[in-house]
Structure formats: structure tokens, C-alpha cells
Design an enzyme around this catalytic site. Structure first.
Site, PDB file in Angstrom:
ATOM      1  N   ASP A 131       1.764  -0.163   2.452  1.00  0.00           N
ATOM      2  CA  ASP A 131       0.656   0.630   2.495  1.00  0.00           C
ATOM      3  C   ASP A 131      -0.070   0.770   3.774  1.00  0.00           C
ATOM      4  O   ASP A 131      -0.616   1.945   4.195  1.00  0.00           O
ATOM      5  CB  ASP A 131      -0.372  -0.190   1.477  1.00  0.00           C
ATOM      6  CG  ASP A 131      -1.959   0.506   1.381  1.00  0.00           C
ATOM      7  OD1 ASP A 131      -1.869   1.768   1.169  1.00  0.00           O
ATOM      8  OD2 ASP A 131      -2.649  -0.162   1.783  1.00  0.00           O
ATOM      9  N   ARG A 161      -1.601   8.612   6.862  1.00  0.00           N
ATOM     10  CA  ARG A 161      -2.332   9.418   6.297  1.00  0.00           C
ATOM     11  C   ARG A 161      -3.549   9.724   6.791  1.00  0.00           C
ATOM     12  O   ARG A 161      -4.351  10.907   6.966  1.00  0.00           O
ATOM     13  CB  ARG A 161      -2.859   8.751   5.023  1.00  0.00           C
ATOM     14  CG  ARG A 161      -1.729   8.772   3.877  1.00  0.00           C
ATOM     15  CD  ARG A 161      -1.960   7.706   2.662  1.00  0.00           C
ATOM     16  NE  ARG A 161      -3.029   8.138   1.947  1.00  0.00           N
ATOM     17  CZ  ARG A 161      -4.020   7.364   1.169  1.00  0.00           C
ATOM     18  NH1 ARG A 161      -3.872   5.982   1.318  1.00  0.00           N
ATOM     19  NH2 ARG A 161      -4.985   7.609   0.565  1.00  0.00           N
ATOM     20  N   SER A 189      -2.651   2.924  -3.072  1.00  0.00           N
ATOM     21  CA  SER A 189      -2.788   2.104  -1.835  1.00  0.00           C
ATOM     22  C   SER A 189      -3.796   1.139  -2.479  1.00  0.00           C
ATOM     23  O   SER A 189      -3.669  -0.106  -1.975  1.00  0.00           O
ATOM     24  CB  SER A 189      -3.667   3.155  -0.761  1.00  0.00           C
ATOM     25  OG  SER A 189      -4.314   2.455   0.190  1.00  0.00           O
ATOM     26  N   HIS A 194     -13.622  -5.092  -6.957  1.00  0.00           N
ATOM     27  CA  HIS A 194     -13.508  -4.138  -5.757  1.00  0.00           C
ATOM     28  C   HIS A 194     -14.243  -2.846  -6.020  1.00  0.00           C
ATOM     29  O   HIS A 194     -13.874  -2.164  -6.682  1.00  0.00           O
ATOM     30  CB  HIS A 194     -11.883  -3.710  -5.817  1.00  0.00           C
ATOM     31  CG  HIS A 194     -11.599  -3.003  -4.706  1.00  0.00           C
ATOM     32  ND1 HIS A 194     -11.183  -3.724  -3.306  1.00  0.00           N
ATOM     33  CD2 HIS A 194     -11.297  -1.585  -4.607  1.00  0.00           C
ATOM     34  CE1 HIS A 194     -10.851  -2.375  -2.557  1.00  0.00           C
ATOM     35  NE2 HIS A 194     -11.217  -1.300  -3.218  1.00  0.00           N
TER      36      HIS A 194
HETATM   37  N1  URA Z   1      -8.888   2.152   0.453  1.00  0.00           N
HETATM   38  C1  URA Z   1      -7.702   1.885   0.365  1.00  0.00           C
HETATM   39  O1  URA Z   1      -7.302   0.861   0.588  1.00  0.00           O
HETATM   40  N2  URA Z   1      -6.933   3.177   0.352  1.00  0.00           N
HETATM   41  C2  URA Z   1      -7.162   4.364   0.216  1.00  0.00           C
HETATM   42  O2  URA Z   1      -6.319   4.979   0.153  1.00  0.00           O
HETATM   43  C3  URA Z   1      -8.508   4.474   0.297  1.00  0.00           C
HETATM   44  C4  URA Z   1      -9.359   3.670   0.428  1.00  0.00           C
END
Ligand code: URA
Length: 428
Positions: free
Chosen positions: A158, A165, A180, A79
Site C-alpha cells: 500500500d 497514486r 488502502s 480511525h
Molecule cells: N489514507 C490512506 O491511508 N489511504 C488513502 O488512500 C487515503 C487516506
């Protein structure tokens, strides 16, 4: 327990309990906590941060808010926290599959100025990224690699919190980013995860220090949850390769897969393959570098990519014939106003121009062709009037301001520069 008290506790920078964090996440997910209260809570976290324990509880609650995938098969995932000309997934997945390492990857679309793997895969018309878990598993078993979008509801809490956010200036918080990212990764089925945490102008983390803090925290959370998680901390100040934008990046990935490229993208991809191969097999093979070269130069890696694309319903013609990739309506040259060595190519400034190109109101089917192709790299010598990059566009409107933006993206000096380290740190 009431939300008011929890907000107040965090406002004073105190550590929350597992029960309090669970109350916040579940309450918000179920609509029992208002946006106003959650925003206030998130701002208190952004200002006072969280302990590692709190961050882990937050991750776990968000992970458990939705489905978790059990693939029933050992697989790796990589990732990236988002970069510019970062097409490593399209490269590492087929090479690892050729080495009998299964790659189960859930990818996203472009986020802000960074590119998304699924958008690039959709350049191969017909590619189906939206598969159910059973089909994902079947492709994984038959082909050895599969890249899908997130079709099942992984970590829905999330998703909801992230949207808030985004509106409340609370994206930029290390515990909120770590929880997250990890809530989705831990729910998504792979047993070995390598995080490529990027820092620099073309990344969300601007400093190396913050990227290292974030990487260490995510690795720790993964371990607390019983998964094998590792992280690379890598430099993202300069684009990883010459193409920025979907089609231009696919072209770069195919070049790397042919074994012809010496770009940063090629170097990083090979390092990731080696690392994941060793973790998956538990074997330190001193010939692995040579095996990777053979897989690429023999055409096996490209054949594997074509196989995966076909299995996902896509047309893989471009893999063997990149010259047929779709082209933009116009190619505009951006030339140097001076002579000297290229000292810096600002990843963020280049990516912002590509983002503007993508946002322009043009025919949808040509959208992926918009992008930039760099004609130089760090320490290339350029003469006055020589092309620094080509802009691939389908409309000439707004071009003057883009050319202006590009002026400050290239730094040219009389002497060469020392190249910065690409892989800054490996966290295990
Ligand atoms: N990618 C995510 O999945 N979450 C974040 O907070 C920032 C980047």
C-alpha cells in the site's frame, strides 16, 4: 499472465479475478511491474472503479504484503479519515481505558491539511511512539491504552502504491482509498474497529454521498475479512473545536477531558466512547453517559492520559497544567469587518492557513505552537472589530496573505443559522 492484458481488461471496465489482482500487487511490490504500468492500471481503476469483490482482493493482497499483528488481547481501534481540530483519539483512548475497554491505536502524522495524532502526542516531550509490538502489548495490558506510530512494515505494498497514486492523480478513488485504509487496519491487531469517515470541506471526501459509499465499502471489506468493523459518517465542514494546530488542539483535548467542553469535539468523542463501550462489552448501559461525565469531571480521564504518556516516556506535566503548554512567539488578531451572527467557519480554509504556518521556515521546537485559536463558534454574535480568531505564529512573514485567506473563511449574517447534524449516519 501479463500486466499488459490486465491493464487492458480494466481499461474496458471488466472485473478482474483474485489471481490477476494478486499478480498486480505482488508484482509491483517486488519491482517486477514498472511504475508506468502500475500508473496506467491505477488510472483505469480510478476511471472504471472496482466491484466490492475486486476491492476486497486488493485489500487482502496489500494486507498480506507485510506483517500482521496479533495482540492476543481484545482491543478496539478508532480511525478517522482525517479532519480539522479532530483530536478524538487523545480523548477517547483514556476514557475507554477507564471503562476497562482496551484501546490499541496505530496513528499517523499530519497528511496534507489534516492533523496527525502522533504530532500532537509529541507535544509531550519525550513521547515514544515508535515501539515494538511487545512493548505496545505491555502498555496495553498495564495502562489499558497505547497509541503508537506504525513501526513495523504494515501493508508495504500500500505504501508503494500510495506514493504512486499521489503523483498520478489517482488518490481520489473510492476503491483505492478503501483498500488502502483497510489493508493497514486489518493488519494492525485490534479486533473491533470504528471508522470515522468524514465529509465536507475539511475532509478528503467532499460529499456526504461519497463518504457514505466509502464507509459502507470499508465496513463490508472488514466483515469479509472476519473483523468487527463499524463506521460513523460525520460532518467536517466546520472545525470540531476552537484549536487548530498541535498545541492548540492538545489544549482543546485537555478541556474536553476535564468535562468542561460542549464543543463538537466533545459531543463526537462521547458518542464514540459510548458506541465502542457497547460493542466491546456487549452491554447496553443506560448510565454510560453519566459514567463518562464522572470519569472526566473526577480527573480520572486526565490521570489516565498522563499515565499513558509517562509509560511512553513522555513528560505529562501539561496534562494537569495546560497553562504551561509552549506558546508561539506572536499572537496576531484577526477581526471581523462586520457585525452579525457567525453562519459558517470553513474548516478547509482555516486548516490551509495552519498548514502554511507549519510550512514556514522556523525553529523546529516552536513548530507545534503554530496554529489558530477560534474566538467564535457557529451562531456567536460578533461586532465590527471583534476578534474572530487568533493566529499563533513564530514569524510575521507571509502574514498579510494569510489574513487575506481568512477573510473568506468566516461567513457572518444578520440572522442565526440552523446547525448541521454532526453524526450523519452509523453503519453497522
Ligand atoms: N489514507 C490512506 O491511508 N489511504 C488513502 O488512500 C487515503 C487516506
Amino acid at each position: 499472465m501479463i500486466m499488459y492484458d490486465i491493464i487492458e481488461k480494466k481499461r474496458y471496465g471488466k472485473e478482474l479475478t483474485k489471481e490477476e489482482i494478486s499478480f498486480v500487487v505482488n508484482g509491483y511490490n517486488l519491482g517486477q511491474i514498472t511504475d508506468a504500468q502500475m500508473s496506467s492500471f491505477l488510472m483505469a481503476v480510478t476511471i472504471h472503479s472496482m466491484t466490492d469483490k475486486e476491492t476486497y482482493y486488493l485489500t487482502k493482497c496489500m494486507k498480506n504484503s507485510g506483517e500482521t499483528i496479533d495482540l492476543g488481547i481484545k482491543a478496539v481501534d478508532k480511525h478517522s479519515t482525517g479532519g480539522v481540530s479532530d483530536t478524538t483519539t487523545l480523548i477517547i483512548a483514556p476514557i475507554l481505558a477507564c471503562l476497562n475497554v482496551k484501546v490499541a491505536k496505530m496513528s499517523g502524522r499530519s497528511l496534507g491539511f489534516t492533523g496527525g495524532t502522533i504530532d500532537k502526542l509529541e507535544v509531550f516531550s519525550g513521547y515514544q511512539a515508535d515501539l515494538d509490538v511487545k512493548e505496545f502489548e505491555n502498555i496495553l495490558k498495564e495502562v489499558g491504552c497505547s497509541i503508537v506510530s506504525q513501526s513495523v512494515e504494515l501493508a508495504p505494498a500500500d505504501k508503494k502504491i500510495y506514493q504512486l497514486r499521489d503523483q498520478t492523480a489517482t488518490v481520489d478513488s473510492i476503491p483505492l482509498i478503501a483498500s488502502s485504509v483497510m489493508s493497514k487496519k486489518l493488519a494492525s491487531g485490534a479486533s473491533i474497529i470504528l471508522l470515522d469517515v468524514k465529509y465536507g470541506s475539511g475532509a478528503f471526501m467532499k460529499t456526504k454521498k461519497d463518504a457514505i459509499t466509502l464507509a459502507k465499502l470499508m465496513v463490508k471489506i472488514g466483515k469479509m475479512d472476519g473483523k468487527e468493523v463499524y463506521a460513523f459518517v460525520t460532518n467536517m465542514n466546520v472545525p470540531l473545536d476552537r484549536g487548530i494546530g498541535c498545541v492548540d488542539e492538545v489544549r482543546c483535548a485537555l478541556d474536553v477531558l476535564s468535562g468542561r467542553s460542549t464543543s463538537k469535539l466533545a459531543i463526537l468523542s462521547k458518542a464514540i466512547v459510548k458506541f465502542l463501550y457497547e460493542k466491546y462489552t456487549n452491554v447496553k448501559d443506560k448510565n454510560i453517559g453519566q459514567k463518562i461525565e464522572e470519569i472526566m469531571q473526577s480527573g480520572m480521564a486526565k490521570e489516565k492520559l498522563a499515565e499513558m504518556i509517562e509509560r511512553h516516556g513522555g513528560n505529562s506535566t501539561y496534562v494537569m497544567k495546560p497553562e504551561l503548554l509552549p506558546k508561539s512567539k506572536y499572537t496576531v488578531e484577526f477581526v471581523s469587518k462586520t457585525s452579525g451572527y457567525v453562519h459558517h467557519i470553513d474548516a478547509y480554509k482555516i486548516a490551509k492557513v495552519v498548514q502554511h504556518l507549519k510550512n514556514m521556515n522556523i525553529a523546529n521546537e516552536l513548530k507545534p505552537t503554530q496554529g489558530i485559536r477560534l474566538n467564535v463558534e457557529i451562531n456567536s454574535y460578533v461586532r465590527h472589530g471583534q476578534v474572530l480568531c487568533y493566529i499563533h505564529t513564530n514569524s510575521k512573514s507571509g502574514l498579510d496573505s494569510m489574513l487575506q485567506e481568512l477573510e473568506s473563511a468566516f461567513e457572518i449574517k444578520k440572522t442565526k443559522t440552523k446547525e448541521k447534524k454532526l453524526i450523519e449516519k452509523v453503519i453497522e
